[in-house]
Design a protein around this motif. Structure first.
Motif, PDB file in Angstrom:
ATOM      1  N   ARG A 183       0.859  -1.187   0.000  1.00  0.00           N
ATOM      2  CA  ARG A 183       0.000   0.000   0.000  1.00  0.00           C
ATOM      3  C   ARG A 183       0.895   1.237   0.000  1.00  0.00           C
ATOM      4  N   VAL A 184       0.642   2.139  -0.924  1.00  0.00           N
ATOM      5  CA  VAL A 184       1.480   3.336  -1.057  1.00  0.00           C
ATOM      6  C   VAL A 184       0.594   4.564  -1.159  1.00  0.00           C
ATOM      7  N   ARG A 185       0.989   5.611  -0.446  1.00  0.00           N
ATOM      8  CA  ARG A 185       0.294   6.894  -0.475  1.00  0.00           C
ATOM      9  C   ARG A 185       1.296   7.981  -0.858  1.00  0.00           C
ATOM     10  N   SER A 186       0.797   9.081  -1.430  1.00  0.00           N
ATOM     11  CA  SER A 186       1.669  10.189  -1.815  1.00  0.00           C
ATOM     12  C   SER A 186       2.379  10.746  -0.591  1.00  0.00           C
ATOM     13  N   ALA A 187       3.590  11.239  -0.813  1.00  0.00           N
ATOM     14  CA  ALA A 187       4.411  11.747   0.289  1.00  0.00           C
ATOM     15  C   ALA A 187       5.403  12.760  -0.243  1.00  0.00           C
ATOM     16  N   GLU A 188       5.884  13.625   0.642  1.00  0.00           N
ATOM     17  CA  GLU A 188       6.960  14.548   0.294  1.00  0.00           C
ATOM     18  C   GLU A 188       8.287  13.801   0.394  1.00  0.00           C
ATOM     19  N   LEU A 189       9.003  13.736  -0.709  1.00  0.00           N
ATOM     20  CA  LEU A 189      10.271  13.013  -0.730  1.00  0.00           C
ATOM     21  C   LEU A 189      11.440  13.958  -0.553  1.00  0.00           C
ATOM     22  N   LYS A 190      12.525  13.430   0.008  1.00  0.00           N
ATOM     23  CA  LYS A 190      13.758  14.205   0.179  1.00  0.00           C
ATOM     24  C   LYS A 190      14.907  13.448  -0.471  1.00  0.00           C
ATOM     25  N   PHE A 243      15.267   7.135  -9.973  1.00  0.00           N
ATOM     26  CA  PHE A 243      15.780   8.422 -10.465  1.00  0.00           C
ATOM     27  C   PHE A 243      14.643   9.428 -10.677  1.00  0.00           C
ATOM     28  N   VAL A 244      13.484   8.947 -11.093  1.00  0.00           N
ATOM     29  CA  VAL A 244      12.340   9.853 -11.242  1.00  0.00           C
ATOM     30  C   VAL A 244      11.879  10.328  -9.872  1.00  0.00           C
ATOM     31  N   ALA A 245      11.871   9.440  -8.889  1.00  0.00           N
ATOM     32  CA  ALA A 245      11.546   9.871  -7.525  1.00  0.00           C
ATOM     33  C   ALA A 245      12.532  10.934  -7.054  1.00  0.00           C
ATOM     34  N   ALA A 246      13.811  10.748  -7.361  1.00  0.00           N
ATOM     35  CA  ALA A 246      14.832  11.717  -6.965  1.00  0.00           C
ATOM     36  C   ALA A 246      14.605  13.065  -7.629  1.00  0.00           C
ATOM     37  N   ALA A 247      14.148  13.054  -8.881  1.00  0.00           N
ATOM     38  CA  ALA A 247      13.879  14.308  -9.588  1.00  0.00           C
ATOM     39  C   ALA A 247      12.763  15.101  -8.930  1.00  0.00           C
ATOM     40  N   CYS A 248      11.867  14.395  -8.217  1.00  0.00           N
ATOM     41  CA  CYS A 248      10.735  15.056  -7.565  1.00  0.00           C
ATOM     42  C   CYS A 248      10.983  15.313  -6.084  1.00  0.00           C
ATOM     43  N   ALA A 249      12.148  14.939  -5.588  1.00  0.00           N
ATOM     44  CA  ALA A 249      12.457  15.100  -4.166  1.00  0.00           C
ATOM     45  C   ALA A 249      13.086  16.464  -3.898  1.00  0.00           C
ATOM     46  N   GLN A 250      13.027  16.880  -2.656  1.00  0.00           N
ATOM     47  CA  GLN A 250      13.703  18.102  -2.235  1.00  0.00           C
ATOM     48  C   GLN A 250      15.160  17.797  -1.951  1.00  0.00           C
TER      49      GLN A 250
END
Length: 440
Positions: A300-307, A327-334
């Motif tokens: 189960r996965v929910r949206s979250a603020e990534l760093k 890498f796409v997650a990293a592009a959207c992380a702070q």
């Protein structure tokens, strides 16, 4: 394929993901189930088999080698095992298509046969290095010829007799390990493989399920030659590599929540979950259970603020196939994400380090390709046209990037998505991704 007939993904910006569904069967386990079922005594019944081009290449090759296989029918197969020494020579070369797993594992399996074999593949596969497998097999006594560059086509001559060796792998690779263990079944004495870091252990688990003793002492995995396998029922779980795209998509798209059912969570494959959680992802394993010797759970996965993070080196081999999505997650992380120690990514279906860096820069993300990894500065994704270079995992990763893009994204050269995830576009669309397939 000409540009006029190239499959492309057209992706609308924004949106969210939701729903509860299963992803296709695990590709790595599907390959191994058919191979080991083929050389077992008696029938093996396989469910959840991935009907993608890579797995079907393995299936076709074993049929050419004289194995009777009924199916696939909605992921179900019946394999009539011919025993350890029952394979027969193929009248034509064995075409592995785009599948490096098929070629490397079958090279080990065929090295101990009494007949000659030729393994070929498509343009991408014939650029991928094979000496990492052929060199240790030759040390065991195999007779294998490659191209001058150490690539396919591979010409395997009848074995005079293989001898078990003790081999310390210079680079962690489940494919090399598995190839040597399969050859070890045909070798005199014991074959030992020493891993520099843990890699997926599906071969060891499945050998055990079919009655073959595999010993492990720390990083050393050993198998004795001459052991016979017994056919059995094999249930293939959902592929965590395919699940990874949806884990990332639901993490980066606001107001997303979805559940992926029956996903394999073998601890040698869950690096992607560990990495995403370290970045702040909200992923929960539900109803953990065992399925034919493999751990399985609903994710189960929910949206979250990534760093952004520095990816731990010990997780690299446990997530090696999932890095395009990461890498796409990293592009959207702070902040900044840094990956090192992943040279293996340069010899996948594409040079995934360079291909992902180039594509991210097209979409407005600061990405620096390193010899052994990638440095990504999280930012705002723009639209643009990205070339996947025929790499299925790159194409699916950039498809998910559209969920956070400010303008449409086009992903080119997507036909090979069918190698690992047939029906990806329709499943992703049903979950909420604005994706349309187009030839042009």
């Amino acid at each position: 394929m000409t540009a006029q007939h190239e499959l492309r993904f057209d992706l609308a910006p924004g949106g969210k993901l939701g729903g509860c569904f299963a992803v296709p069967g695990d590709k790595s386990i599907s390959h191994r189930a058919v191979m080991l079922g083929a050389i077992a005594d008696g029938e093996s019944r396989i469910s959840g088999f991935l009907e993608g081009a890579d797995s079907l290449a393995t299936l076709k090759a074993l049929r050419q080698l004289g194995v009777e296989i009924e199916g696939p029918d909605q992921g179900c197969l019946q394999v009539q095992g011919v025993g350890l020494h029952g394979l027969r020579p193929s009248r034509t070369p064995l075409d592995m298509g785009n599948s490096g797993t098929s070629m490397r594992l079958l090279t080990g399996l065929l090295s101990g046969q009494y007949f000659a074999s030729e393994l070929i593949g498509d343009a991408s596969l014939t650029r991928r290095p094979m000496r990492r497998v052929t060199d240790p097999l030759i040390q065991m006594g195999a007779r294998i010829a490659t191209s001058p560059e150490g690539t396919a086509p591979l010409h395997i001559q009848p074995a005079v007799g293989l001898t078990g060796i003790r081999y310390a792998m210079p680079v962690a690779s489940a494919q090399v390990k598995s190839s040597l263990l399969l050859a070890g079944l045909y070798a005199s004495g014991e074959t030992s493989v020493i891993e520099p870091a843990p890699t997926r252990d599906h071969t060891e688990r499945m050998l055990g399920a079919l009655g073959c003793a595999v010993d492990q002492d720390g990083a050393c995995i050993r198998v004795r030659g001459g052991q016979r396998l017994t056919g059995t029922a094999i249930a293939v779980p959902g592929d965590i590599s395919s699940a990874a795209f949806f884990l990332v998509g639901a993490s980066i798209a606001a107001n997303s929540e979805l559940t992926l059912t029956g996903v394999g969570v073998n601890p040698t494959r869950t690096g992607v979950i560990d990495i995403l959680k370290a970045m702040g992802a909200d992923i929960t394993l539900v109803d953990a259970r065992d399925q034919g010797g493999e751990p399985v759970a609903d994710l189960r996965v929910r949206s979250a603020e990534l760093k952004g993070i520095r990816i731990p080196s010990d997780l690299v081999p446990l997530a090696i196939d999932e890095f395009p999505a990461i890498f796409v997650a990293a592009a959207c992380a702070q902040g900044e994400t840094l990956l090192r120690g992943a040279e293996e990514l340069r010899v996948k279906e594409s040079d995934r380090i360079q291909t992902m860096a180039d594509g991210l820069r097209v979409l407005g993300i600061e990405a620096e390709a390193l010899p052994d990894g990638l440095r990504i500065q999280g930012g705002a994704l723009q639209g643009g046209s990205v070339d996947s270079h025929g790499d299925h995992r790159v194409a699916m990763a950039f498809a998910m990037a559209a969920l956070r893009a400010s303008a449409p994204i086009e992903v080119r050269d997507c036909a090979n998505v069918n190698t690992s995830f047939p029906g990806f576009a329709s499943l992703a669309a049903s979950a909420g991704l604005g994706i349309v397939e187009r030839y042009g």
